[in-house]
Design an enzyme around this catalytic site. Structure first.
Site, PDB file in Angstrom:
ATOM      1  N   ASP A   1      -4.286  -1.474   1.945  1.00 18.66           N
ATOM      2  CA  ASP A   1      -4.789  -0.172   1.488  1.00 18.66           C
ATOM      3  C   ASP A   1      -4.642   0.841   2.613  1.00 18.66           C
ATOM      4  O   ASP A   1      -4.981   0.561   3.765  1.00 18.66           O
ATOM      5  CB  ASP A   1      -6.252  -0.282   1.072  1.00 18.66           C
ATOM      6  CG  ASP A   1      -6.732   0.967   0.346  1.00 18.66           C
ATOM      7  OD1 ASP A   1      -6.555   1.032  -0.882  1.00 18.66           O
ATOM      8  OD2 ASP A   1      -7.271   1.870   1.015  1.00 18.66           O
TER       9      ASP A   1
ATOM     10  N   HIS B   1      -0.036  16.662  -1.974  1.00 15.52           N
ATOM     11  CA  HIS B   1       0.462  15.420  -2.574  1.00 15.52           C
ATOM     12  C   HIS B   1       1.897  15.104  -2.184  1.00 15.52           C
ATOM     13  O   HIS B   1       2.299  13.935  -2.172  1.00 15.52           O
ATOM     14  CB  HIS B   1       0.326  15.493  -4.099  1.00 15.52           C
ATOM     15  CG  HIS B   1      -1.093  15.375  -4.567  1.00 15.52           C
ATOM     16  ND1 HIS B   1      -1.732  14.170  -4.705  1.00 15.52           N
ATOM     17  CD2 HIS B   1      -2.007  16.333  -4.887  1.00 15.52           C
ATOM     18  CE1 HIS B   1      -2.975  14.375  -5.112  1.00 15.52           C
ATOM     19  NE2 HIS B   1      -3.169  15.687  -5.232  1.00 15.52           N
TER      20      HIS B   1
ATOM     21  N   GLU C   1      -2.635   4.095  -3.476  1.00 11.60           N
ATOM     22  CA  GLU C   1      -2.303   3.786  -2.082  1.00 11.60           C
ATOM     23  C   GLU C   1      -2.452   2.303  -1.765  1.00 11.60           C
ATOM     24  O   GLU C   1      -2.550   1.916  -0.601  1.00 11.60           O
ATOM     25  CB  GLU C   1      -3.194   4.613  -1.136  1.00 11.60           C
ATOM     26  CG  GLU C   1      -4.657   4.230  -1.137  1.00 11.60           C
ATOM     27  CD  GLU C   1      -5.484   4.945  -2.195  1.00 11.60           C
ATOM     28  OE1 GLU C   1      -6.709   5.070  -1.987  1.00 11.60           O
ATOM     29  OE2 GLU C   1      -4.913   5.364  -3.225  1.00 11.60           O
TER      30      GLU C   1
END
Length: 353
Positions: free
Chosen positions: A213, A226, A256
């Site tokens: 992560d 973004h 993610e």
């Protein structure tokens, strides 16, 4: 013609690379009448190219998938100079005749200017031009359908394997692990005792699942936008592919989060491989964003646990890594052994927390 059409229908009915391999060699074997037909993977390891059989059929037998042994890279391509030249010059086919009269015909599966798969036929009789023409047509259908399968298995942003492909491959790895255990006396009282037995085999090679992560990814999107967030994900994907071994599989799980399946290695090596990736991310300079880190939780893949439990264990370890400082790697069984996580067995097939 009816037989050829039947094989074409069969080939295009599959949604799995392994079954597509079985289908194409079955078709070629019947139509070409070869003594043996194989699908070969062409892999590059440390700058050296190797051939590794994926599926085989011999005359009078049934098609079968070949077992994958990560400790053996395969045969070096240099042993087959005709095929090596064919690949170097991007030719459609190559043929060689051995001292005993065996003729080998290779047809690489070209995707652009790259071939990572090759069809191989072996027989004692020469291959007629009609046979080569028919087989080349089958190769073309195989290549196109392989491309479609690849497209359906990939994440559109990063190019990594997607969630659906992960579910299929994890289920297959668990099935293989379960099959290997069938002949052993593994009838222990419950899941915790089974885990204890596995924990005693620290030097044993196992399969591993790691969940990755990106730390503070929402803050990256909020601060830089973004587009830069997507670029971070693409660069993380590139680092995943360069940090792990050729036999490992890397997936984008969503957002993610990424998942890695590590094949056949010890706990010590799994730690080293996973932490090498974490370090590579930490040291990488991300354009505009600067420093990015990742947290990782991993666990061994057990024949005793269903997929949901295996993934849950890795998630537990990941959550611990995130909540205890981030930018670190945590091993589920190590956390349980040291009392940092508590595993509660509810039955013999799953554990809940």
């Amino acid at each position: 013609m009816d037989s050829l059409l039947k094989h074409m229908v069969d080939m295009t009915g599959h949604r799995d690379h392994a079954m597509l391999d079985i289908s194409v060699i079955s078709a070629v074997q019947e139509l070409a009448g070869a003594a043996q037909t194989r699908i070969l993977a062409i892999a590059t390891i440390a700058g050296q190219r190797y051939l590794r059989p994926r599926a085989t059929i011999v005359e009078g037998g049934a098609a079968r998938l070949e077992e994958f042994n990560e400790s053996v890279p395969g045969e070096t391509l240099a042993r087959y100079p005709e095929l090596e030249r064919c690949l170097a010059e991007q030719l459609a086919s190559a043929e060689a005749v051995a001292d005993d009269g065996t003729r080998t015909l290779w047809l690489p599966i070209w995707i652009g200017d790259e071939a990572t798969t090759c069809l191989e036929l072996r027989d004692h009789k020469p291959y007629s031009s009609a046979t080569v023409h028919t087989v080349a047509g089958i190769v073309g259908v195989y290549r196109n359908f392989q491309n479609l399968l690849d497209y359906s298995e990939r994440d559109s942003l990063t190019g990594l394997l997607n969630r659906k492909t992960f579910d299929d491959q994890l289920a297959r790895m668990l099935h293989c692990a379960h099959t290997q255990k069938e002949g052993q006396d593994a009838r222990l009282p419950g899941a915790l005792e089974r885990r204890h037995l596995q924990g005693q085999l620290q030097g044993q090679e196992k399969q591993w699942l790691a969940v990755v992560d990106v730390d503070h990814f929402k803050a990256i999107n909020d601060k830089f936008g973004h587009l830069y967030g997507d670029e971070v994900l693409i660069l993380i994907a590139n680092l995943l592919q360069s940090s792990f071994r050729v036999q490992d599989r890397v997936f984008r799980f969503g957002g993610e989060e990424f998942v890695v399946l590590l094949r056949s290695t010890t706990l010590e090596n799994a730690w080293k491989i996973i932490d090498r990736f974490r370090t590579n991310v930490e040291l990488h300079e991300f354009p505009q964003v600067g420093r990015v880190t990742v947290s990782i939780g991993f666990v061994s893949i057990s024949a005793y646990d269903p997929p949901v439990a295996t993934l849950g264990h890795a998630d537990q370890a990941l959550y611990f890594a995130k909540s205890s400082g981030r930018n670190r790697v945590c091993h589920y069984d190590d956390l349980v052994a040291h009392g940092m996580l508590q595993a509660v067995a509810s039955n013999d097939t799953a554990e809940f927390f």
